[in-house]
Motif scaffolding. Structure first.
Motif, PDB file in Angstrom:
ATOM      1  N   ARG A   1      35.847  23.089  60.391  1.00  0.00           N
ATOM      2  CA  ARG A   1      36.356  24.469  60.365  1.00  0.00           C
ATOM      3  C   ARG A   1      35.252  25.490  60.102  1.00  0.00           C
ATOM      4  N   ILE A   2      34.059  25.006  59.785  1.00  0.00           N
ATOM      5  CA  ILE A   2      32.972  25.914  59.404  1.00  0.00           C
ATOM      6  C   ILE A   2      32.235  26.386  60.648  1.00  0.00           C
ATOM      7  N   ARG A   3      32.105  27.677  60.757  1.00  0.00           N
ATOM      8  CA  ARG A   3      31.374  28.263  61.880  1.00  0.00           C
ATOM      9  C   ARG A   3      29.917  28.389  61.475  1.00  0.00           C
ATOM     10  N   VAL A   4      29.063  27.610  62.099  1.00  0.00           N
ATOM     11  CA  VAL A   4      27.643  27.617  61.738  1.00  0.00           C
ATOM     12  C   VAL A   4      26.878  28.529  62.685  1.00  0.00           C
ATOM     13  N   VAL A   5      25.691  28.929  62.250  1.00  0.00           N
ATOM     14  CA  VAL A   5      24.869  29.850  63.038  1.00  0.00           C
ATOM     15  C   VAL A   5      23.503  29.232  63.278  1.00  0.00           C
ATOM     16  N   THR A   6      22.787  29.790  64.237  1.00  0.00           N
ATOM     17  CA  THR A   6      21.433  29.330  64.538  1.00  0.00           C
ATOM     18  C   THR A   6      20.535  29.527  63.324  1.00  0.00           C
ATOM     19  N   ARG A   7      19.757  28.513  62.987  1.00  0.00           N
ATOM     20  CA  ARG A   7      18.817  28.597  61.872  1.00  0.00           C
ATOM     21  C   ARG A   7      17.405  28.560  62.420  1.00  0.00           C
ATOM     22  N   ARG A   8      16.699  29.670  62.318  1.00  0.00           N
ATOM     23  CA  ARG A   8      15.308  29.713  62.766  1.00  0.00           C
ATOM     24  C   ARG A   8      14.418  29.055  61.726  1.00  0.00           C
ATOM     25  N   LEU A   9      13.500  28.237  62.179  1.00  0.00           N
ATOM     26  CA  LEU A   9      12.593  27.529  61.284  1.00  0.00           C
ATOM     27  C   LEU A   9      11.157  27.797  61.706  1.00  0.00           C
ATOM     28  N   PRO A  10      10.219  27.804  60.757  1.00  0.00           N
ATOM     29  CA  PRO A  10      10.415  27.593  59.329  1.00  0.00           C
ATOM     30  C   PRO A  10      11.029  28.801  58.644  1.00  0.00           C
TER      31      PRO A  10
ATOM     32  N   GLN B   1      16.310  20.574  64.366  1.00  0.00           N
ATOM     33  CA  GLN B   1      16.339  20.813  65.802  1.00  0.00           C
ATOM     34  C   GLN B   1      17.725  21.240  66.276  1.00  0.00           C
ATOM     35  N   ILE B   2      18.743  20.560  65.757  1.00  0.00           N
ATOM     36  CA  ILE B   2      20.116  20.873  66.169  1.00  0.00           C
ATOM     37  C   ILE B   2      20.502  22.277  65.727  1.00  0.00           C
ATOM     38  N   MET B   3      20.186  22.619  64.474  1.00  0.00           N
ATOM     39  CA  MET B   3      20.584  23.927  63.972  1.00  0.00           C
ATOM     40  C   MET B   3      19.788  25.055  64.625  1.00  0.00           C
ATOM     41  N   ALA B   4      18.609  24.754  65.136  1.00  0.00           N
ATOM     42  CA  ALA B   4      17.810  25.777  65.816  1.00  0.00           C
ATOM     43  C   ALA B   4      18.230  25.977  67.267  1.00  0.00           C
ATOM     44  N   HIS B   5      18.736  24.918  67.909  1.00  0.00           N
ATOM     45  CA  HIS B   5      18.974  24.992  69.350  1.00  0.00           C
ATOM     46  C   HIS B   5      20.421  24.758  69.778  1.00  0.00           C
ATOM     47  N   ALA B   6      21.207  24.050  69.007  1.00  0.00           N
ATOM     48  CA  ALA B   6      22.611  23.792  69.360  1.00  0.00           C
ATOM     49  C   ALA B   6      23.436  23.706  68.074  1.00  0.00           C
ATOM     50  N   PRO B   7      23.570  24.812  67.339  1.00  0.00           N
ATOM     51  CA  PRO B   7      24.203  24.777  66.005  1.00  0.00           C
ATOM     52  C   PRO B   7      25.551  24.063  66.009  1.00  0.00           C
ATOM     53  N   THR B   8      25.666  23.060  65.143  1.00  0.00           N
ATOM     54  CA  THR B   8      26.855  22.219  65.053  1.00  0.00           C
ATOM     55  C   THR B   8      27.080  21.864  63.593  1.00  0.00           C
ATOM     56  N   PRO B   9      28.322  21.891  63.111  1.00  0.00           N
ATOM     57  CA  PRO B   9      28.568  21.478  61.722  1.00  0.00           C
ATOM     58  C   PRO B   9      28.133  20.033  61.495  1.00  0.00           C
ATOM     59  N   ILE B  10      27.298  19.826  60.472  1.00  0.00           N
ATOM     60  CA  ILE B  10      26.742  18.504  60.181  1.00  0.00           C
ATOM     61  C   ILE B  10      27.177  18.054  58.799  1.00  0.00           C
ATOM     62  N   LEU B  11      27.758  16.853  58.729  1.00  0.00           N
ATOM     63  CA  LEU B  11      28.090  16.189  57.472  1.00  0.00           C
ATOM     64  C   LEU B  11      27.054  15.090  57.256  1.00  0.00           C
ATOM     65  N   VAL B  12      26.244  15.235  56.214  1.00  0.00           N
ATOM     66  CA  VAL B  12      25.243  14.213  55.908  1.00  0.00           C
ATOM     67  C   VAL B  12      25.938  13.056  55.198  1.00  0.00           C
ATOM     68  N   VAL B  13      25.729  11.842  55.680  1.00  0.00           N
ATOM     69  CA  VAL B  13      26.273  10.632  55.062  1.00  0.00           C
ATOM     70  C   VAL B  13      25.078   9.798  54.617  1.00  0.00           C
ATOM     71  N   CYS B  14      24.874   9.709  53.294  1.00  0.00           N
ATOM     72  CA  CYS B  14      23.641   9.108  52.796  1.00  0.00           C
ATOM     73  C   CYS B  14      23.919   8.202  51.602  1.00  0.00           C
ATOM     74  N   SER B  15      22.915   7.448  51.207  1.00  0.00           N
ATOM     75  CA  SER B  15      23.016   6.612  50.019  1.00  0.00           C
ATOM     76  C   SER B  15      22.632   7.428  48.798  1.00  0.00           C
ATOM     77  N   ALA B  16      22.836   6.869  47.606  1.00  0.00           N
ATOM     78  CA  ALA B  16      22.551   7.575  46.362  1.00  0.00           C
ATOM     79  C   ALA B  16      21.135   7.326  45.865  1.00  0.00           C
ATOM     80  N   ASP B  17      20.252   6.789  46.703  1.00  0.00           N
ATOM     81  CA  ASP B  17      18.850   6.633  46.346  1.00  0.00           C
ATOM     82  C   ASP B  17      18.225   8.010  46.118  1.00  0.00           C
ATOM     83  N   ARG B  18      17.427   8.143  45.051  1.00  0.00           N
ATOM     84  CA  ARG B  18      16.921   9.463  44.658  1.00  0.00           C
ATOM     85  C   ARG B  18      16.116  10.136  45.761  1.00  0.00           C
ATOM     86  N   ARG B  19      15.189   9.422  46.384  1.00  0.00           N
ATOM     87  CA  ARG B  19      14.394  10.052  47.428  1.00  0.00           C
ATOM     88  C   ARG B  19      15.247  10.409  48.637  1.00  0.00           C
TER      89      ARG B  19
END
Length: 358
Positions: free
Chosen positions: A128-137, A68-86
């Motif tokens: 520093r990364i300039r992101v662009v709108t991502r149309r989905l799907p 939703q963010i990348m389609a409507h308000a593109p913003t650099p996103i850093l995913v912070v996640c656990s090392a669980d496989r799924r």
């Protein structure tokens, strides 16, 4: 000042993030969200410079929020996640949807001593990364490549390189290839993290594309890799020598190991015009010189276009050098390559009964 929106439903992890970011100058937490729907709304309202995004969230998942963010308000996103496989598989889905990097959550061991520094470094780079709108799907693939020109007969390998945004781009390219594609695909992807992150990537890519995907071990003959996607393992350059794969612990190129240039240059020397090269989205210039070497050796070369890139850095450098014969979106590059399977020599036939990995 880098303005950060923190998205995390665990109070403990939010505290880690808060303390790590406020411990040094240059960061401001402008908001916190505990579910994906709130993250989308706060992003729209606050317009942060960077979002730290958990992928497992209530109400709306981190993946859906990223889309939703990348389609409507593109913003650099850093995913912070656990090392669980799924969870890692979902993380790569988020990267394919437009998130630009990933960092493992604190483990509760000695590695946590440097976690704050790694977080701040990652946030600075992502900002520093300039992101662009991502149309989905994602647009549908072109499975048979009908009506499109392809590389010449005799192509023995396709070399592909990518960095930031690569997971989504390589999926789009591979989905455009026919199921019984007979040519080996050699792939260098800059991954910030090794270990479980790297291992999960091959499984995720296989699941997304229905192809056999694995890391190179060194010594494999190209003739035995028909149709497989073989990746450079973490912290090793992938090379082709005498029709076989080699791994190297040589110095980094452009601060990268594996480096795209190392693969492309070795392919140019070993295979000459019997190869195709593809340089996809990424920051910096790794791969541009190597793609030029491939073109000068007679290989067919492609670079990803600006409109479909998460970061138009590496492909832009290649285009500026005249290294790419064509500049196209990934699915159109795949459509060009699809003709290889019909025009390559029959020596590989009999090896090509594809089955979706279980």
């Amino acid at each position: 000042m880098i303005r950060v929106l923190v998205v995390e439903d665990s109070a403990t992890v939010r505290q880690f993030l808060r303390e790590a970011l406020t411990r040094a100058d240059g960061f401001e937490i402008v908001g916190e969200a505990t579910d994906g729907a709130a993250a989308v709304e706060l992003c729209r309202r606050l317009r942060p410079d960077v979002i730290t995004m958990d992928v497992v969230l209530p109400v709306m998942s981190g993946l859906a929020a990223t889309e939703q963010i990348m389609a409507h308000a593109p913003t650099p996103i850093l995913v912070v996640c656990s090392a669980d496989r799924r969870e890692l598989f979902t993380t790569y889905d988020a990267l394919a949807a437009g998130a630009v990097d990933v960092l493992e959550k604190p483990r509760g061991d000695a590695s946590d001593d440097t976690w704050g520094h790694r977080l701040r470094t990652a946030v600075k780079v992502v900002s520093r990364i300039r992101v662009v709108t991502r149309r989905l799907p994602v647009p549908p693939p072109h499975p048979d490549g009908a009506g499109t020109p392809g590389p010449p007969p005799g192509v023995r390998a396709i070399a592909v390189g990518a960095s930031t945004g690569g997971p989504g781009a390589i999926v789009r390219l591979l989905r455009a290839l026919p199921a019984e594609f007979p040519v080996p695909v050699l792939y260098v992807q800059h991954l910030a993290s090794g270990g479980a992150f790297a291992q999960a990537f091959t499984g995720w890519l296989a699941e997304q594309t229905g192809r056999l995907v694995g890391y190179a071990r060194g010594g494999e003959a190209l003739s035995a890799l028909g149709g497989r996607v073989t990746m450079a393992p973490p912290d090793r350059h992938l090379l082709v020598r005498g029709g076989h794969l080699q791994l190297s612990a040589g110095p980094p190129r452009h601060s990268c190991r594996p480096a795209v240039d190392a693969l492309f240059e070795s392919v140019a020397m070993d295979l000459g015009g019997n190869a195709a090269g593809c340089l996809l989205t990424g920051m910096g210039r790794d791969g541009a010189d190597g793609l030029l070497a491939m073109r000068r050796a007679g290989a067919v070369t492609y670079a990803q276009d600006a409109g479909s890139c998460v970061v138009y850095g590496m492909p832009r450098e290649a285009a500026a050098l005249g290294a790419a014969a064509e500049v196209l979106p990934p699915e159109e590059i795949g459509a060009r390559l699809a003709a290889v399977g019909r025009r390559s020599p029959g020596a590989l036939s009999g090896r090509l009964a594809w089955r979706t990995p279980s």
